[in-house]
Design a protein around this motif. Structure first.
Motif, PDB file in Angstrom:
ATOM      1  N   TRP A  16       0.813  -1.206   0.000  1.00 28.55           N
ATOM      2  CA  TRP A  16       0.000   0.000   0.000  1.00 28.55           C
ATOM      3  C   TRP A  16       0.848   1.258   0.000  1.00 28.55           C
ATOM      4  O   TRP A  16       2.015   1.242   0.348  1.00 28.55           O
ATOM      5  N   VAL A  20      -4.447   0.311  -1.135  1.00 28.82           N
ATOM      6  CA  VAL A  20      -3.849  -1.027  -1.165  1.00 28.82           C
ATOM      7  C   VAL A  20      -3.777  -1.451  -2.628  1.00 28.82           C
ATOM      8  O   VAL A  20      -4.794  -1.519  -3.319  1.00 28.82           O
ATOM      9  N   GLU A  23      -2.003  -7.826  -2.565  1.00 28.93           N
ATOM     10  CA  GLU A  23      -1.699  -8.630  -1.379  1.00 28.93           C
ATOM     11  C   GLU A  23      -1.085  -9.954  -1.797  1.00 28.93           C
ATOM     12  O   GLU A  23      -1.266 -10.409  -2.917  1.00 28.93           O
ATOM     13  N   VAL A  51      -5.183   0.802   4.836  1.00 27.62           N
ATOM     14  CA  VAL A  51      -4.991  -0.582   5.290  1.00 27.62           C
ATOM     15  C   VAL A  51      -6.190  -1.022   6.137  1.00 27.62           C
ATOM     16  O   VAL A  51      -6.761  -2.092   5.927  1.00 27.62           O
ATOM     17  N   VAL A  67       2.331  -3.296  11.030  1.00 23.56           N
ATOM     18  CA  VAL A  67       2.465  -2.251  10.016  1.00 23.56           C
ATOM     19  C   VAL A  67       3.913  -1.785  10.006  1.00 23.56           C
ATOM     20  O   VAL A  67       4.421  -1.315  11.021  1.00 23.56           O
TER      21      VAL A  67
END
Length: 107
Positions: A16, A20, A23, A51, A67
């Motif tokens: 991100w 984002v 993934e 996020v 994070v």
């Protein structure tokens, strides 16, 4: 090394910046080679609230959230998830997260 020590069921990495972009999900058999499998996406700008939004919109029920940030993010982070959050901060020593705990990362 965190994955090899804790051995979670799976690890989800979100890429991100202000949104984002993608993934990746890793299973235990991949933990020793995660660093070689990572495929970063995005770049430019930083809005950590994206996020939290993504986790909520995709009904991701994370046991915890880690994070990684330099700490230079929006001043009013909209962080609305219930998962315990650990903020790994590499630069801005005065960073205060909206919730969770901070670990100052040094080389």
């Amino acid at each position: 090394s965190i994955c090899e020590t804790v051995t979670p069921e799976r690890v989800r990495v979100l890429w991100w910046d202000t949104i984002v972009h993608g993934e990746q999900v890793f299973e235990p058999g991949q933990f020793s080679s995660i660093k070689d499998l990572l495929k970063p996406q995005g770049g430019g700008g930083t809005r950590a609230g994206c996020v939290s939004e993504y986790i909520n919109e995709n009904n991701i029920n994370a046991d915890c959230v880690v994070v990684f940030t330099d700490g230079y993010i929006e001043s009013d982070v909209a962080w609305s998830i219930s998962s315990p959050t650990l903020w790994m901060v590499t630069r801005r020593r005065t960073f205060v997260p909206p919730s969770g705990s901070v670990v100052q990362v040094t080389k």
